[in-house]
Motif scaffolding. Structure first.
Motif, mmCIF file in Angstrom:
data_model
loop_
_atom_site.group_PDB
_atom_site.id
_atom_site.type_symbol
_atom_site.label_atom_id
_atom_site.label_comp_id
_atom_site.label_asym_id
_atom_site.label_seq_id
_atom_site.Cartn_x
_atom_site.Cartn_y
_atom_site.Cartn_z
ATOM 1 N N ASP A 239 42.229 77.225 84.580
ATOM 2 C CA ASP A 239 41.645 76.128 85.359
ATOM 3 C C ASP A 239 40.365 75.611 84.721
ATOM 4 N N VAL A 240 39.628 76.517 84.072
ATOM 5 C CA VAL A 240 38.333 76.174 83.499
ATOM 6 C C VAL A 240 38.471 75.520 82.133
ATOM 7 N N PHE A 241 39.339 76.080 81.262
ATOM 8 C CA PHE A 241 39.314 75.620 79.871
ATOM 9 C C PHE A 241 40.356 74.569 79.503
ATOM 10 N N LEU A 242 41.458 74.476 80.234
ATOM 11 C CA LEU A 242 42.513 73.567 79.789
ATOM 12 C C LEU A 242 42.087 72.086 79.721
ATOM 13 N N PRO A 243 41.206 71.614 80.607
ATOM 14 C CA PRO A 243 40.792 70.207 80.462
ATOM 15 C C PRO A 243 40.007 69.933 79.178
ATOM 16 N N HIS A 244 39.533 71.000 78.483
ATOM 17 C CA HIS A 244 38.667 70.818 77.323
ATOM 18 C C HIS A 244 39.263 71.384 76.032
ATOM 19 N N ALA A 245 40.335 72.140 76.131
ATOM 20 C CA ALA A 245 40.875 72.839 74.966
ATOM 21 C C ALA A 245 41.692 71.908 74.072
ATOM 22 N N ASN A 246 41.910 72.358 72.850
ATOM 23 C CA ASN A 246 42.796 71.671 71.908
ATOM 24 C C ASN A 246 44.229 72.018 72.275
ATOM 25 N N THR A 247 44.858 71.149 73.046
ATOM 26 C CA THR A 247 46.184 71.477 73.580
ATOM 27 C C THR A 247 47.261 71.505 72.506
ATOM 28 N N ASP A 248 47.016 70.902 71.342
ATOM 29 C CA ASP A 248 48.016 70.940 70.270
ATOM 30 C C ASP A 248 48.296 72.378 69.839
ATOM 31 N N LYS A 249 47.274 73.215 69.874
ATOM 32 C CA LYS A 249 47.434 74.613 69.467
ATOM 33 C C LYS A 249 47.993 75.488 70.583
ATOM 34 N N LEU A 250 48.035 74.954 71.801
ATOM 35 C CA LEU A 250 48.446 75.750 72.962
ATOM 36 C C LEU A 250 49.844 75.403 73.473
ATOM 37 N N ARG A 251 50.406 74.288 73.019
ATOM 38 C CA ARG A 251 51.724 73.878 73.510
ATOM 39 C C ARG A 251 52.770 74.924 73.141
ATOM 40 N N PRO A 252 53.562 75.400 74.126
ATOM 41 C CA PRO A 252 54.572 76.421 73.826
ATOM 42 C C PRO A 252 55.874 75.807 73.314
ATOM 43 N N ASP A 253 56.578 76.557 72.474
ATOM 44 C CA ASP A 253 57.953 76.201 72.123
ATOM 45 C C ASP A 253 58.900 76.710 73.207
ATOM 46 N N LEU A 254 58.667 77.963 73.614
ATOM 47 C CA LEU A 254 59.452 78.585 74.688
ATOM 48 C C LEU A 254 58.503 78.955 75.822
ATOM 49 N N LEU A 255 58.760 78.441 77.010
ATOM 50 C CA LEU A 255 57.997 78.762 78.216
ATOM 51 C C LEU A 255 58.880 79.590 79.135
ATOM 52 N N ILE B 99 48.779 77.380 91.342
ATOM 53 C CA ILE B 99 47.602 76.738 91.924
ATOM 54 C C ILE B 99 46.999 75.741 90.943
ATOM 55 N N SER B 100 46.887 76.146 89.683
ATOM 56 C CA SER B 100 46.125 75.403 88.702
ATOM 57 C C SER B 100 46.737 74.034 88.402
ATOM 58 N N LYS B 101 46.060 73.002 88.838
ATOM 59 C CA LYS B 101 46.507 71.643 88.540
ATOM 60 C C LYS B 101 46.385 71.363 87.052
ATOM 61 N N ALA B 102 45.339 71.899 86.429
ATOM 62 C CA ALA B 102 45.142 71.695 84.995
ATOM 63 C C ALA B 102 46.304 72.277 84.203
ATOM 64 N N PHE B 103 46.795 73.434 84.621
ATOM 65 C CA PHE B 103 47.914 74.066 83.921
ATOM 66 C C PHE B 103 49.192 73.265 84.105
ATOM 67 N N LYS B 104 49.431 72.812 85.332
ATOM 68 C CA LYS B 104 50.634 72.014 85.580
ATOM 69 C C LYS B 104 50.600 70.727 84.760
#
Length: 573
Positions: free
Chosen positions: A265-281, A289-294
């Motif tokens: 909830d804290v870091f996703l609005p500011h993180a480099n999402t290119d490095k965090l995008r999953p291939d398999l979820l 709960i986390s709107k940022a995660f959704k």
């Protein structure tokens, strides 16, 4: 004759299927149902006059017991007042058996008192709804009631769990004569369903493992879920030995491993999402709960998304679902690790997924935790966030924390692993503010653990009728954040800028919990500054009776602090 034998036998059927608690709201037409359960020695009976509170108290009990709790009410609007709790139980997959007394069908819409359309009253929010015949003497009617009672009991306890409704038409007279004796008949027949565990075939596992091996960046994420040592242990081994990031909200109750990710909830609005995008979820559990995660996953959909769920309903929250796996999370992740671990042992190789992927997630999570702690350490003024942080760090290990919706659950979720020492509960099935007090009361009534409720003032006032029961459980402690209205509307962009904010969104008020505490014989504490809160909190925690701590905060300061957290993270990222 008011003691209807098939209803007496219904109580015995419920007992035979393991039910031990019945929550009753008084009424005349339900007298035969009430007496059937009250005069059965095997049930613990709980009288709750308000049906809306009764429904949530039963939900809180069933949530802890993992067993259906019986609800009984009279006809008419009484049945409708169960609806919020029934809907919550349905989406949270909690077992209830709802018995609503009714007029015979020929009197519906004939201007007779307490008469509404009760058959299928809960619509799609129950697993199934049944209606008994109003003839309790014919052999076929008795057979049908016996069969239906068994079916309802079995269905309520079959996965996915959920509420089941039986509508019970009853004619006058309602009350027995003094000489009538209630006893179970020889006609009672208990039908049992043999339990089985859902498993996956060898062929399916081969297919899943081949798919797993084809992806470099794998992310496991859990929604709302009961605390499970088996599950946490399996996930910890996957994360540690296979270098796979494992993420969960506070309600996921992932415990016991420091690398579980909790500050999304804290870091996703500011993180480099290119490095965090999953291939398999791979997801499990109920809502997140986390709107940022959704939003992150909706904007960065995985190539494949597997959801582990024994629910037949297809849920595609992240726009990427392509495989639903109908087994328990414990079974899936335990077997997944064992099979991959064995495969690597036989091959003499290391995992082929991208190990730097977990490192990126962990670095963001750790950084967010440091920045959050810095921000909290710099706050000296009493507000909702500092109050919640102080409370969380004071609750004893092994306690339960029930959290109301709106801002309280968001505060707790932002605190990440600060809550790893307690089990978290919240009514996130429908995410309404109604019933959170009653749910916590019901939970405290059937567990020996300390039960804490963190609730806002509006949600508390909305559900005060749950406190009408006597006696209240001694292990219940309530913390009310009183900011004189619905403070969440200052936190979100839409209403915060409107001139109608205070009157039509926040609904400002001057009520407190003090009089309610006095009426319910609850030990009352209050605080309006940090020093007082620290002093009072110590006494509050040591009190061995039902107690309530009301923390008075300023809504403007609360909004400033919450928005300041987001700005501080962005500035220091």
């Amino acid at each position: 004759m008011a003691l209807l034998q098939p209803l007496t036998d219904l109580a015995e059927i419920c007992y035979a299927h393991g039910m031990r608690h019945v929550v009753i709201s008084p009424g005349s037409r339900s007298a035969a149902l009430t007496l059937a359960f009250v005069r059965h020695d095997g049930f613990k009976k709980h009288v709750v006059m308000d049906e809306r509170s009764a429904g949530f108290i039963a939900l809180g009990m069933a949530q802890q017991l993992n067993m259906p709790v019986v609800l009984i009410c009279t006809s008419g609007s009484a049945a409708y007042n169960y609806a919020p709790a029934v809907a919550e139980a349905f989406f949270q997959q909690i077992s209830l058996l709802i018995l609503t007394a009714d007029r015979p069908s020929e009197w519906i819409h004939q201007l007779d008192g307490q008469t509404i359309y009760q058959a299928d009253i809960y619509g799609k929010h129950v697993k199934k709804s049944f209606t008994f015949s109003s003839d309790y003497t014919h052999q076929d009617a008795r057979w049908m009631i016996n069969r239906t009672g068994n079916e309802a009991a079995i269905l309520a306890q079959s996965k996915p769990f959920g509420p089941v409704h039986i509508n019970v038409p009853i004619r006058e007279p309602f009350y027995p004569s003094g000489e009538e004796i209630i006893s179970v008949s020889q006609e009672v027949r208990v039908v049992r369903k043999t339990e089985s565990e859902a498993t996956l075939s060898v062929e399916t596992w081969h297919d899943l493992l081949n798919a797993w091996d084809s992806f470099d960046r794998i992310l496991i994420a859990g929604g709302q879920h009961r605390s499970s040592e088996r599950l946490s242990h399996a996930l910890a081994k996957i994360s540690e030995e296979l270098d796979v990031p494992v993420l969960g909200d506070s309600l996921t109750n992932q415990k016991g491993y420091q690398d579980f990710l909790t500050y999304q909830d804290v870091f996703l609005p500011h993180a480099n999402t290119d490095k965090l995008r999953p291939d398999l979820l791979i997801t499990y559990g109920l809502s997140f709960i986390s709107k940022a995660f959704k939003q992150f996953l909706q904007k960065n959909p995985a190539i494949q998304h597997w959801h582990i769920s024994e629910d037949s309903h297809l849920v595609d929250t992240f726009y990427s679902l392509n495989r639903q796996i109908p087994v328990s999370a414990e079974y899936f992740f335990e077997n997944l690790f064992e099979k991959i671990d064995y495969q690597l042992f036989v091959q003499g190789s290391d995992p082929e997924n991208d190990t730097s992927y977990k490192a990126h997630w962990k670095a963001n999570d750790s950084n967010a935790g440091v920045i959050l702690r810095q921000y909290l350490d710099n706050l000296s003024v009493l507000n909702d966030l500092t109050s919640v942080n102080l409370l969380i760090n004071s609750i004893p290990e092994g306690a339960q924390l029930h959290i109301a919706n709106s801002m309280p659950i968001r505060y707790v979720n932002a605190l990440g692993n600060h809550v790893s020492h307690v089990e978290i509960f919240a009514n996130r099935g429908t995410s309404g503010i109604d019933g959170c007090v009653s749910t916590a009361i019901g939970a405290a009534m059937v567990t020996a653990k300390p039960v804490f409720l963190l609730v806002g003032d509006v949600a508390f006032l909305y559900d005060r009728n749950g406190l009408l029961i006597q006696p209240l459980p001694d292990n219940l402690k309530i913390v009310v954040l009183n900011n004189s209205g619905g403070n969440i509307f200052r936190m979100i962009d839409g209403p915060a800028a409107l001139p109608e904010l205070e009157n039509y969104f926040e609904t400002r008020h001057n009520f407190t919990a003090k009089r309610t505490s006095e009426d319910s014989h609850i030990t009352y504490f209050e605080a309006d500054n940090m020093e007082t809160l620290k002093d009072v909190l110590s006494v509050f925690l040591q009190t061995d009776k039902t107690s309530l701590l009301e923390v008075f905060t300023d809504p403007v300061e609360n909004a400033k602090t919450w928005k300041g957290l987001k700005s501080y993270v962005g500035e220091n990222w």
